[in-house]
Design an enzyme around this catalytic site. Structure first.
Site, PDB file in Angstrom:
ATOM      1  N   LEU A 165      12.424  17.051 128.369  1.00  0.00           N
ATOM      2  CA  LEU A 165      11.873  16.178 129.419  1.00  0.00           C
ATOM      3  C   LEU A 165      12.831  15.984 130.594  1.00  0.00           C
ATOM      4  CD1 LEU A 165      10.417  13.367 127.109  1.00  0.00           C
ATOM      5  CD2 LEU A 165       9.244  15.393 127.988  1.00  0.00           C
ATOM      6  N   TRP A 167      14.134  13.613 134.209  1.00  0.00           N
ATOM      7  CA  TRP A 167      14.564  12.226 134.432  1.00  0.00           C
ATOM      8  C   TRP A 167      13.747  11.517 135.505  1.00  0.00           C
ATOM      9  CZ3 TRP A 167      15.553  12.646 139.520  1.00  0.00           C
ATOM     10  CH2 TRP A 167      16.062  13.857 140.007  1.00  0.00           C
ATOM     11  N   LYS A 191      13.505  16.032 123.449  1.00  0.00           N
ATOM     12  CA  LYS A 191      14.820  15.816 124.065  1.00  0.00           C
ATOM     13  C   LYS A 191      14.609  15.197 125.449  1.00  0.00           C
ATOM     14  CE  LYS A 191      17.660  17.698 126.902  1.00  0.00           C
ATOM     15  NZ  LYS A 191      18.365  16.522 127.418  1.00  0.00           N
ATOM     16  N   SER A 245      13.551  21.954 136.148  1.00  0.00           N
ATOM     17  CA  SER A 245      13.842  22.929 137.204  1.00  0.00           C
ATOM     18  C   SER A 245      13.361  24.333 136.823  1.00  0.00           C
ATOM     19  CB  SER A 245      15.344  22.966 137.466  1.00  0.00           C
ATOM     20  OG  SER A 245      16.012  23.405 136.317  1.00  0.00           O
ATOM     21  N   TYR A 255      15.124  32.223 125.850  1.00  0.00           N
ATOM     22  CA  TYR A 255      15.400  31.726 124.492  1.00  0.00           C
ATOM     23  C   TYR A 255      14.238  32.050 123.552  1.00  0.00           C
ATOM     24  CZ  TYR A 255      19.141  28.805 126.505  1.00  0.00           C
ATOM     25  OH  TYR A 255      20.253  28.345 127.145  1.00  0.00           O
ATOM     26  N   GLU A 267       6.417  23.274 133.352  1.00  0.00           N
ATOM     27  CA  GLU A 267       5.982  22.567 134.567  1.00  0.00           C
ATOM     28  C   GLU A 267       7.239  22.399 135.411  1.00  0.00           C
ATOM     29  OE1 GLU A 267       5.443  20.477 137.330  1.00  0.00           O
ATOM     30  OE2 GLU A 267       5.341  18.683 136.091  1.00  0.00           O
ATOM     31  N   CYS A 302       8.180  16.304 141.666  1.00  0.00           N
ATOM     32  CA  CYS A 302       7.888  17.735 141.828  1.00  0.00           C
ATOM     33  C   CYS A 302       6.709  17.972 142.766  1.00  0.00           C
ATOM     34  CB  CYS A 302       7.652  18.383 140.472  1.00  0.00           C
ATOM     35  SG  CYS A 302       6.398  17.544 139.504  1.00  0.00           S
ATOM     36  N   LYS A 352      24.099  16.197 146.575  1.00  0.00           N
ATOM     37  CA  LYS A 352      23.352  17.439 146.835  1.00  0.00           C
ATOM     38  C   LYS A 352      22.329  17.206 147.952  1.00  0.00           C
ATOM     39  CE  LYS A 352      19.984  20.045 144.337  1.00  0.00           C
ATOM     40  NZ  LYS A 352      19.251  20.156 143.106  1.00  0.00           N
ATOM     41  N   GLU A 401      13.715  23.279 147.250  1.00  0.00           N
ATOM     42  CA  GLU A 401      13.297  21.948 146.814  1.00  0.00           C
ATOM     43  C   GLU A 401      14.498  21.011 146.879  1.00  0.00           C
ATOM     44  OE1 GLU A 401      12.445  21.370 142.608  1.00  0.00           O
ATOM     45  OE2 GLU A 401      10.718  20.141 143.142  1.00  0.00           O
TER      46      GLU A 401
HETATM   47  P1  NDP Z   1      16.858  20.428 134.613  1.00  0.00           P
HETATM   48  O1  NDP Z   1      15.826  21.463 134.614  1.00  0.00           O
HETATM   49  O2  NDP Z   1      18.284  20.823 134.576  1.00  0.00           O
HETATM   50  O3  NDP Z   1      16.640  19.380 133.391  1.00  0.00           O
HETATM   51  C1  NDP Z   1      15.403  19.123 132.776  1.00  0.00           C
HETATM   52  C2  NDP Z   1      15.632  19.017 131.280  1.00  0.00           C
HETATM   53  O4  NDP Z   1      16.091  20.274 130.778  1.00  0.00           O
HETATM   54  C3  NDP Z   1      16.706  18.005 130.908  1.00  0.00           C
HETATM   55  O5  NDP Z   1      16.346  17.347 129.726  1.00  0.00           O
HETATM   56  C4  NDP Z   1      17.914  18.881 130.711  1.00  0.00           C
HETATM   57  O6  NDP Z   1      18.937  18.323 129.917  1.00  0.00           O
HETATM   58  C5  NDP Z   1      17.298  20.082 130.038  1.00  0.00           C
HETATM   59  N1  NDP Z   1      18.125  21.283 130.070  1.00  0.00           N
HETATM   60  C6  NDP Z   1      19.093  21.604 130.941  1.00  0.00           C
HETATM   61  N2  NDP Z   1      19.644  22.801 130.618  1.00  0.00           N
HETATM   62  C7  NDP Z   1      18.982  23.243 129.526  1.00  0.00           C
HETATM   63  C8  NDP Z   1      19.072  24.406 128.716  1.00  0.00           C
HETATM   64  N3  NDP Z   1      19.950  25.375 128.965  1.00  0.00           N
HETATM   65  N4  NDP Z   1      18.232  24.540 127.673  1.00  0.00           N
HETATM   66  C9  NDP Z   1      17.322  23.580 127.391  1.00  0.00           C
HETATM   67  N5  NDP Z   1      17.215  22.454 128.101  1.00  0.00           N
HETATM   68  C10 NDP Z   1      18.018  22.286 129.169  1.00  0.00           C
HETATM   69  O7  NDP Z   1      16.608  19.539 135.823  1.00  0.00           O
HETATM   70  P2  NDP Z   1      17.642  18.544 136.471  1.00  0.00           P
HETATM   71  O8  NDP Z   1      17.478  17.296 135.727  1.00  0.00           O
HETATM   72  O9  NDP Z   1      19.025  19.059 136.566  1.00  0.00           O
HETATM   73  O10 NDP Z   1      17.091  18.540 137.921  1.00  0.00           O
HETATM   74  C11 NDP Z   1      17.415  19.635 138.748  1.00  0.00           C
HETATM   75  C12 NDP Z   1      16.259  20.026 139.550  1.00  0.00           C
HETATM   76  O11 NDP Z   1      15.134  20.278 138.707  1.00  0.00           O
HETATM   77  C13 NDP Z   1      15.762  18.948 140.475  1.00  0.00           C
HETATM   78  O12 NDP Z   1      16.536  18.873 141.617  1.00  0.00           O
HETATM   79  C14 NDP Z   1      14.360  19.446 140.706  1.00  0.00           C
HETATM   80  O13 NDP Z   1      14.404  20.503 141.603  1.00  0.00           O
HETATM   81  C15 NDP Z   1      13.946  19.965 139.376  1.00  0.00           C
HETATM   82  N6  NDP Z   1      13.210  19.008 138.577  1.00  0.00           N
HETATM   83  C16 NDP Z   1      11.869  19.105 138.570  1.00  0.00           C
HETATM   84  C17 NDP Z   1      11.137  18.199 137.869  1.00  0.00           C
HETATM   85  C18 NDP Z   1       9.663  18.264 137.855  1.00  0.00           C
HETATM   86  O14 NDP Z   1       9.021  17.228 137.717  1.00  0.00           O
HETATM   87  N7  NDP Z   1       9.066  19.437 137.905  1.00  0.00           N
HETATM   88  C19 NDP Z   1      11.730  17.100 137.128  1.00  0.00           C
HETATM   89  C20 NDP Z   1      13.165  17.106 137.156  1.00  0.00           C
HETATM   90  C21 NDP Z   1      13.853  18.042 137.870  1.00  0.00           C
HETATM   91  P3  NDP Z   1      20.072  17.354 130.505  1.00  0.00           P
HETATM   92  O15 NDP Z   1      19.830  16.091 129.802  1.00  0.00           O
HETATM   93  O16 NDP Z   1      21.379  17.981 130.157  1.00  0.00           O
HETATM   94  O17 NDP Z   1      19.905  17.275 131.987  1.00  0.00           O
END
Ligand code: NDP
Length: 499
Positions: A165, A167, A191, A245, A255, A267, A302, A352, A401
């Site tokens: 999920l 944040w 998670k 992301s 994976y 998504e 998003c 950022k 984005e």
């Molecule tokens: P991430 O994609 O990094 O994080 C989303 C989730 O994936 C978090 O729970 C994160 O864990 C987890 N994650 C990170 N790396 C891995 C991995 N290697 N394997 C499995 N799970 C993983 O997004 P961010 O939170 O860093 O945000 C970065 C960008 O993502 C934003 O700027 C935005 O562009 C986009 N985003 C888009 C969203 C949407 O609604 N579509 C929502 C959030 C972000 P951890 O707890 O370590 O962060």
């Protein structure tokens, strides 16, 4: 929806019990390693509490618990109507605890209580209840077959689902996944983002109180690199569902290929256009909708419409109106209901976004509103809503984005050019169209490559409509609606000869 006062929310905050332990097999547990991580309030920069930091060993325990629960049929074997009742109870419990959950989420994420209390908590409860209600309405099929054959197509729960999920809307994104996953009879290992763990943990406690059996809903807390990766690589997870992301989404597909070909539903991000045609008659309403689409949730959304693509003849007048409306998007203490915007999620993300603002200036875009970090004295990470005029296709903010409160304004001369500009992105999640001509609206709606199009408003639809993206905004996955329900099932054909 009546909001409490700032003082009342502060009082709730003072008395709140932070949920800090992972939730595995119906128990609140420390990680096997005993490690912890700190979580902070991004509106003050202060530490809130310490949370259990899990790794692949804890993930394995959670997956084993989820599999055992799936196999013992304590949830998967219930009649759908029984699952429905439990999910309805969970929905009611979420509403009973709505103020506590709203404050917890606001403290953890910096999101404004003025959004969470009247919207997110109710939508979270509604989503769980909606999918619960749907559980005993979904029908299987009997197909046309020879007289001595009964041929059926049935749907079965897929098994153990991993849910990773984001944040930005912690509770609601959890509900968008949990509702259909649980209603279908699956077990799940969740998670949450390490930045916003606590509401998910609290909802897991409420789920247990509602009657969801031990092992069916597990929450493994910690980083994506350790926990998320371990879920995605685990050979006994049948499906992984993700919001976040595009970069991480790509990795999850790898994976899956490296492990057991688990199903992957993604998504992802967006660089969403808002197209404004010159025939609009209610400029004020359009300006209001454009500001909301760009700045709601600090642009950490998003489906944020971060590109305003407006006809050149009305650009100046519209931009003036958008700037006026933007003044109402006040930024301040997230627990004070008078503010519509809170803090950015964390310092590095704020930096950022500020870097994007500097890059835009350097690349020649005209800063016409905002552009600064503010409220530094709070220790938090606040940015003003920001508008750039005269943005061109090659500029960074036209393409990437930002995930912050930054709107890029561009102009077009005719409908074909508007569609071309809207589609000039690797993403395709959402688009808005403002026009008074129904034929034009239809042509634009069909021409724009996006999973959701809102017309003369900014909206993601309601619980009955699917949400997900074209192009690199998604991979198969749709949240909400019956489309989401079907994703968490496997389809089986039963071809039965009558003897
Ligand atoms: P991430 O994609 O990094 O994080 C989303 C989730 O994936 C978090 O729970 C994160 O864990 C987890 N994650 C990170 N790396 C891995 C991995 N290697 N394997 C499995 N799970 C993983 O997004 P961010 O939170 O860093 O945000 C970065 C960008 O993502 C934003 O700027 C935005 O562009 C986009 N985003 C888009 C969203 C949407 O609604 N579509 C929502 C959030 C972000 P951890 O707890 O370590 O962060």
């Amino acid at each position: 929806m009546e909001l409490l006062s700032k003082e009342e929310y502060q009082k709730i905050a003072q008395g709140i019990q932070y949920p800090t332990k992972a939730f595995i097999d119906g128990e609140k547990v420390e990680s096997v390693s005993g490690k912890i991580f700190s979580t902070e309030n991004p509106a003050t920069g202060e530490k809130l509490t310490e949370i259990t930091a899990c790794n692949e060993e804890d993930v394995d325990l959670a997956v084993r618990a989820a599999r055992r629960a799936f196999n013992d049929k304590s949830w998967s074997g219930l009649a759908p109507v029984q699952r429905k009742k439990v999910l309805q109870t969970l929905s009611e419990l979420i509403l009973e605890h709505k103020d506590e959950l709203a404050v917890l989420e606001s403290l953890d994420s910096g999101r404004p209580i003025s959004d969470i209390a009247p919207s997110d908590v109710y939508e979270t409860a509604e989503c769980i209840a909606w999918h619960g209600e749907a559980a005993d309405k979904l029908e299987d099929q009997v197909t046309a077959s020879p007289p001595d054959i009964v041929s059926m197509i049935v749907r079965e729960p897929i098994g153990v689902v991993g849910a990773v999920l984001p944040w930005n809307f912690p509770m609601l994104m959890a509900a968008w996944k949990l509702g259909p996953i649980l209603a279908a009879g699956n077990s799940v290992v969740v998670k949450p983002s390490k930045l916003t763990t606590m509401t998910m943990l609290r909802i897991a406690e409420l789920a247990q109180e509602a009657g969801i059996p031990a092992g069916v809903l597990n929450v493994v807390t910690g980083s994506g690199a350790l926990v998320g990766e371990a879920i995605a690589l685990h050979p006994d997870v049948n499906l992984i569902t993700f919001t976040g992301s595009t970069a991480v989404g790509r990795t999850l597909l790898e994976y899956s290929g490296k492990s057991n070909l688990k199903r992957v539903l993604l998504e992802l991000g967006g660089k969403n256009p808002c197209i404004v045609m010159p025939n609009i008659t209610d400029l004020e309403a359009a300006a209001e909708g454009i500001a909301q689409a760009a700045f709601w949730n600090m642009g950490e959304n998003c489906s944020a419409n971060s590109r305003l693509i407006v006809h050149k003849d009305i650009k100046d007048e519209l931009l003036k109106a958008v700037i006026e409306k933007t003044k109402a998007w006040t930024v301040g203490d997230p627990l004070d209901p008078q503010f519509r915007l809170g803090s950015m999620i964390e310092k590095s993300h704020m930096e950022k976004v500020l870097e994007y603002i500097e890059t835009s200036k350097a690349e020649g875009a005209d800063l016409v509103y905002g552009g600064r970090q503010i409220l530094q004295e709070t220790g938090g990470y606040f940015i003003e809503p920001t508008i750039f005029d005269n943005v061109t296709a090659g500029m960074t903010i036209a393409k990437e984005e930002v995930f912050g409160p930054v709107l890029a304004v561009m102009t077009f001369s005719n409908e074909e050019e508007a569609i071309e500009m809207a589609n000039d992105t690797e993403y395709g999640l959402h688009a808005s169209i403002w026009s008074k001509d129904v034929n034009e609206v239809h042509r634009l709606s069909r021409g724009i490559q996006a999973g959701t199009i809102s017309v003369n408003c900014f909206s993601e639809g309601d619980m009955g409509t699917p949400f997900g993206g074209f192009k690199q905004s998604g991979f198969i996955g749709r949240d909400k609606s019956l489309w989401a329900s079907r994703q968490y099932t496997e389809m089986k054909t039963i071809w039965m000869k009558i003897c």
